[in-house]
Design an enzyme around this catalytic site. Structure first.
Site, mmCIF file in Angstrom:
data_model
loop_
_atom_site.group_PDB
_atom_site.id
_atom_site.type_symbol
_atom_site.label_atom_id
_atom_site.label_comp_id
_atom_site.label_asym_id
_atom_site.label_seq_id
_atom_site.Cartn_x
_atom_site.Cartn_y
_atom_site.Cartn_z
ATOM 1 N N TYR A 64 40.689 36.259 35.584
ATOM 2 C CA TYR A 64 41.316 37.341 34.810
ATOM 3 C C TYR A 64 42.760 36.999 34.425
ATOM 4 C CZ TYR A 64 37.163 39.881 35.996
ATOM 5 O OH TYR A 64 35.847 40.247 36.097
ATOM 6 N N GLY A 65 43.574 36.631 35.423
ATOM 7 C CA GLY A 65 44.972 36.344 35.137
ATOM 8 C C GLY A 65 45.108 35.191 34.152
ATOM 9 N N GLY A 163 30.363 42.250 40.393
ATOM 10 C CA GLY A 163 29.493 43.359 40.004
ATOM 11 C C GLY A 163 29.959 44.072 38.750
ATOM 12 N N MET A 165 32.344 46.134 38.297
ATOM 13 C CA MET A 165 32.908 47.487 38.438
ATOM 14 C C MET A 165 34.369 47.459 38.001
ATOM 15 S SD MET A 165 31.289 48.874 41.984
ATOM 16 C CE MET A 165 31.761 50.588 41.836
ATOM 17 N N GLU A 402 31.696 51.952 47.513
ATOM 18 C CA GLU A 402 30.828 51.705 46.363
ATOM 19 C C GLU A 402 29.380 51.790 46.845
ATOM 20 O OE1 GLU A 402 29.932 47.161 44.939
ATOM 21 O OE2 GLU A 402 31.974 47.875 44.774
ATOM 22 N N HIS A 487 37.351 40.574 47.740
ATOM 23 C CA HIS A 487 38.558 41.005 47.025
ATOM 24 C C HIS A 487 39.832 40.429 47.634
ATOM 25 C CE1 HIS A 487 36.212 44.983 45.914
ATOM 26 N NE2 HIS A 487 35.747 43.931 45.270
ATOM 27 N N ASN A 525 38.168 48.619 43.444
ATOM 28 C CA ASN A 525 37.874 47.225 43.079
ATOM 29 C C ASN A 525 39.015 46.693 42.201
ATOM 30 O OD1 ASN A 525 35.645 49.182 43.189
ATOM 31 N ND2 ASN A 525 34.392 47.370 43.367
ATOM 32 N N PHE A 527 39.732 44.051 39.747
ATOM 33 C CA PHE A 527 40.004 43.204 38.580
ATOM 34 C C PHE A 527 40.664 43.910 37.410
ATOM 35 C CE2 PHE A 527 35.291 43.555 37.335
ATOM 36 C CZ PHE A 527 35.487 44.194 36.111
HETATM 37 P P1 FAE Z 1 39.703 34.427 39.870
HETATM 38 O O1 FAE Z 1 38.888 35.306 38.992
HETATM 39 O O2 FAE Z 1 39.196 34.120 41.234
HETATM 40 O O3 FAE Z 1 39.937 33.069 39.062
HETATM 41 C C1 FAE Z 1 40.557 31.949 39.632
HETATM 42 C C2 FAE Z 1 39.954 30.699 39.012
HETATM 43 O O4 FAE Z 1 40.748 29.571 39.381
HETATM 44 C C3 FAE Z 1 38.529 30.396 39.473
HETATM 45 O O5 FAE Z 1 37.715 30.172 38.352
HETATM 46 C C4 FAE Z 1 38.695 29.128 40.325
HETATM 47 O O6 FAE Z 1 37.556 28.291 40.289
HETATM 48 C C5 FAE Z 1 39.900 28.477 39.693
HETATM 49 N N1 FAE Z 1 40.644 27.590 40.599
HETATM 50 C C6 FAE Z 1 40.986 27.823 41.882
HETATM 51 N N2 FAE Z 1 41.714 26.790 42.370
HETATM 52 C C7 FAE Z 1 41.823 25.885 41.354
HETATM 53 C C8 FAE Z 1 42.451 24.607 41.250
HETATM 54 N N3 FAE Z 1 43.137 24.065 42.276
HETATM 55 N N4 FAE Z 1 42.340 23.941 40.080
HETATM 56 C C9 FAE Z 1 41.652 24.473 39.040
HETATM 57 N N5 FAE Z 1 41.043 25.679 39.097
HETATM 58 C C10 FAE Z 1 41.138 26.382 40.241
HETATM 59 O O7 FAE Z 1 41.175 34.998 40.059
HETATM 60 N N6 FAE Z 1 36.225 43.053 41.439
HETATM 61 C C11 FAE Z 1 36.127 44.218 40.750
HETATM 62 O O8 FAE Z 1 37.144 44.738 40.267
HETATM 63 N N7 FAE Z 1 34.893 44.819 40.554
HETATM 64 C C12 FAE Z 1 33.753 44.285 41.078
HETATM 65 O O9 FAE Z 1 32.663 44.834 40.866
HETATM 66 C C13 FAE Z 1 33.846 43.092 41.852
HETATM 67 N N8 FAE Z 1 32.743 42.557 42.445
HETATM 68 C C14 FAE Z 1 32.846 41.339 43.089
HETATM 69 C C15 FAE Z 1 31.708 40.734 43.607
HETATM 70 C C16 FAE Z 1 31.781 39.472 44.178
HETATM 71 C C17 FAE Z 1 30.565 38.836 44.763
HETATM 72 C C18 FAE Z 1 33.030 38.772 44.214
HETATM 73 C C19 FAE Z 1 33.144 37.395 44.803
HETATM 74 C C20 FAE Z 1 34.163 39.370 43.706
HETATM 75 C C21 FAE Z 1 34.099 40.652 43.143
HETATM 76 N N9 FAE Z 1 35.232 41.266 42.616
HETATM 77 C C22 FAE Z 1 35.124 42.479 41.968
HETATM 78 C C23 FAE Z 1 36.569 40.647 42.730
HETATM 79 C C24 FAE Z 1 37.072 40.021 41.419
HETATM 80 O O10 FAE Z 1 36.082 39.180 40.866
HETATM 81 C C25 FAE Z 1 38.362 39.243 41.722
HETATM 82 O O11 FAE Z 1 39.316 40.167 42.223
HETATM 83 C C26 FAE Z 1 38.937 38.572 40.487
HETATM 84 O O12 FAE Z 1 38.021 37.654 39.932
HETATM 85 C C27 FAE Z 1 40.247 37.853 40.800
HETATM 86 O O13 FAE Z 1 40.832 37.458 39.577
HETATM 87 P P2 FAE Z 1 41.928 36.326 39.539
HETATM 88 O O14 FAE Z 1 42.366 36.155 38.137
HETATM 89 O O15 FAE Z 1 42.949 36.601 40.579
#
Ligand code: FAE
Length: 546
Positions: A64-65, A163, A165, A402, A487, A525, A527
């Site tokens: 997201y970020g 998911g 949400m 949830e 999370h 949640n 995101f």
């Molecule tokens: P994120 O989306 O984790 O992106 C970071 C990216 O950086 C990833 O693609 C990594 O592969 C990449 N990365 C990491 N280290 C490196 C590196 N050294 N070099 C290159 N690439 C790298 O970060 N949140 C909700 O609000 N609603 C939901 O329904 C929900 N359900 C979820 C269900 C599951 C099973 C999971 C695992 C999470 C869920 N979340 C939910 C949490 C949400 O996906 C999470 O808070 C966000 O994705 C975090 O966003 P960021 O941009 O911080």
């Protein structure tokens, strides 16, 4: 086109007015067009970054970020290279599908594991994890001493596996979530912008009340009401029209076809269908999948030297690359960003990062539990994988639960919940010179506070319904899933490790732009809050020239 040829120094002078004028149009068009178009084929449009390249802005991570930062920087005329350790997820496997489903996990399911590590890992007390080939799969279950942190890997980050949400916290709770941020600004400008960009919407009531696929949620709603708890419908980024067509049998099934945790082949508006195609459509963004950043340090001629490993699908390093960048955005997720920054500070690459870096990490109070319903209260053998509501007891009991599906295709009489609780504990990332790894100080015992808060809801419901907890889903005779989080939040907290907009001020041109900025809890949640905060911060950074 090489990374170097995309360098476009003239673009840096673009005014704030010019940047803002472009914002709505491009994202609006992509958010609408992206839904009918196929998933952005990022890998086809991009060339892996070349060794020795110099880039204007390098973004680590495509969640997201990172996606928000890429779109907005590109709209401001800045050439952007996104570096992603996971795969592109744009090519079907031998079964014709890009993603595998929940009940038949194959190599695509987990990041570099030889056995699945499913969050609900037992049924009737029997372990259900299975052997899989080692592969750069989509879901990482990253183990620390006291907790397993689940994260998405690939272009789109967590949006690939989550998911969907899309929950905006209640404004009355915002002061505790991000105390240094003006709530009016967030609720008037940035939350609406984020929700529009993500494509969030609520399940249509006319369909919810009658479809078999949401019987589990209607049971959750009814039981919450009977115990005096408000049931709150929450938006999701899944395309509800598509889901109704799945129900009608006119399109391939995804949410109604047990696609959960390991990606959705259709219907879910992951970042691959919203921010990322909008960013690519600017012509200023290039993405390199299967590239993992390992080091960032000041370059002798100004800017930063970034080292990265290009991986194969077994996780082996194919080649190491060194590039330079004027600006580097850390958007590797709470864990990825925190690990990199702590390592860089404590190994002397970025020694002036302050001592707040690595602090303030929390699990958003995640606790899972199942309840065994009465025989006359079945939850249904048909269950959509997309949650649509929760039980709100945040103010009185510190928990928002949830109502989660258990879509395994048979009647289980189980109600499953993922609770977000006000767990006060915060952990720290530290560099371990002996193992050459970053440790996290989270302790399993800290989950007890979250369990107590979750019990404020479920003890009451069990008492009203005359029911009991399931003890067979997370082990043999284990009631609470207290060993994981979906999370992760914090580790480079806003206005502590960074300035109030994510700048790492000791190093001009370095920024944090992801869940690492949020101090451990969002009350719901996370995101939407991560997206909205990134929208706010990048706007300020662009307007002020960095
Ligand atoms: P994120 O989306 O984790 O992106 C970071 C990216 O950086 C990833 O693609 C990594 O592969 C990449 N990365 C990491 N280290 C490196 C590196 N050294 N070099 C290159 N690439 C790298 O970060 N949140 C909700 O609000 N609603 C939901 O329904 C929900 N359900 C979820 C269900 C599951 C099973 C999971 C695992 C999470 C869920 N979340 C939910 C949490 C949400 O996906 C999470 O808070 C966000 O994705 C975090 O966003 P960021 O941009 O911080």
């Amino acid at each position: 086109m090489s990374a170097t040829s995309r360098h476009d120094p003239g673009a840096r002078g673009l005014s704030r007015r010019g940047f803002l004028a472009g914002t709505g149009t491009v994202l609006g068009a992509a958010a609408l067009g992206g839904l009918s178009a196929s998933r952005a084929s990022a890998a086809q449009r991009s060339t892996p970054i070349s060794n020795g390249a110099h880039v204007q802005a390098l973004i680590i991570g495509t969640g997201y970020g990172g996606s928000v930062a890429a779109l907005r920087l590109a709209q401001a005329g800045i050439a952007v290279e996104m570096i992603e350790m996971g795969m592109a997820w744009d090519t079907p496997g031998s079964d014709g599908k890009i993603f595998c489903n929940l009940t038949s996990p194959d190599q695509r399911s987990f990041w570099l594991r030889t056995q699945t590590k499913q969050p609900v890992g037992y049924f009737l007390g029997i372990p259900i994890d299975r052997a899989i080939p080692n592969y750069t799969g989509i879901l990482d279950a990253e183990d620390f001493a006291g907790i397993t942190v689940y994260q998405g890997r690939g272009i789109g980050g967590g949006s690939l596996v989550n998911g969907g949400m899309a929950v905006t916290p209640k404004q009355e709770n915002f002061g505790a979530i991000l105390p240094s941020v003006n709530p009016a600004e967030m609720y008037n400008v940035y939350y609406p912008r984020a929700n529009a960009g993500l494509g969030a919407g609520v399940v249509p009531q006319s369909w919810f009340t009658k479809t078999d696929w949401y019987q589990f949620a209607r049971v959750g709603q009814k039981q919450a009401g009977r115990s005096g708890f408000p049931f709150q419908f929450v938006p999701d980024v899944y395309d509800w029209n598509y889901m109704q067509q799945e129900d009608a049998g006119t399109v391939p099934k995804s949410a109604l076809g047990q696609e959960l945790l390991y990606g959705n082949n259709y219907g879910k508006k992951s970042l691959q269908k919203t921010y990322i195609p909008a960013a690519l459509a600017t012509g200023k963004v290039n993405i390199s999948p299967l590239h993992k950043v390992t080091s960032v340090s000041p370059a002798s001629g100004g800017g930063y030297t970034v080292l990265m490993n290009q991986l194969d699908t077994s996780g082996n390093v194919v080649v190491t690359k060194e590039v330079t960048a004027d600006k580097v955005v850390f958007a590797a997720g709470s864990v990825g960003t925190s690990k990199l920054l702590v390592q860089m500070r404590d190994t002397g690459q970025l020694p002036h990062l302050n001592d707040q870096v690595g602090q303030g990490w929390g699990d958003n109070g995640n606790i899972m539990v199942g309840r065994a319903n009465q025989i006359w209260d079945p939850t249904g053998s048909k269950q959509s994988t997309v949650p649509c509501g929760g039980i709100d007891n945040w103010t009185k009991g510190g928990a928002f639960a949830e109502v989660a599906p258990l879509p395994i295709g048979i009647e289980t009489w189980a109600s499953l919940y993922l609770s977000i609780t006000k767990n006060p504990h915060r952990a720290q990332f530290t560099w371990n010179a002996a193992t050459q790894k970053v440790d996290l100080s989270w302790q399993l015992a800290w989950k007890q506070d979250g369990i107590t808060m979750a019990k404020s809801i479920f003890d009451k419901i069990n008492s009203t319904e005359g029911t009991i907890y399931r003890t067979d889903l997370f082990g043999s005779y284990k009631t609470w899933q207290d060993q994981l989080t979906y999370h992760p939040l914090g580790g480079a907290v806003l206005n502590q490790a960074t300035d109030n907009y994510g700048r790492l001020t000791a190093y001009p041109g370095l920024y944090v732009m992801d869940g690492a900025l949020i101090p451990g809890n969002t009350s719901v949640n996370p995101f939407v809050t991560i997206t909205a905060l990134a929208e706010r911060n990048i706007e300020n950074i662009i307007a002020n020239g960095g």
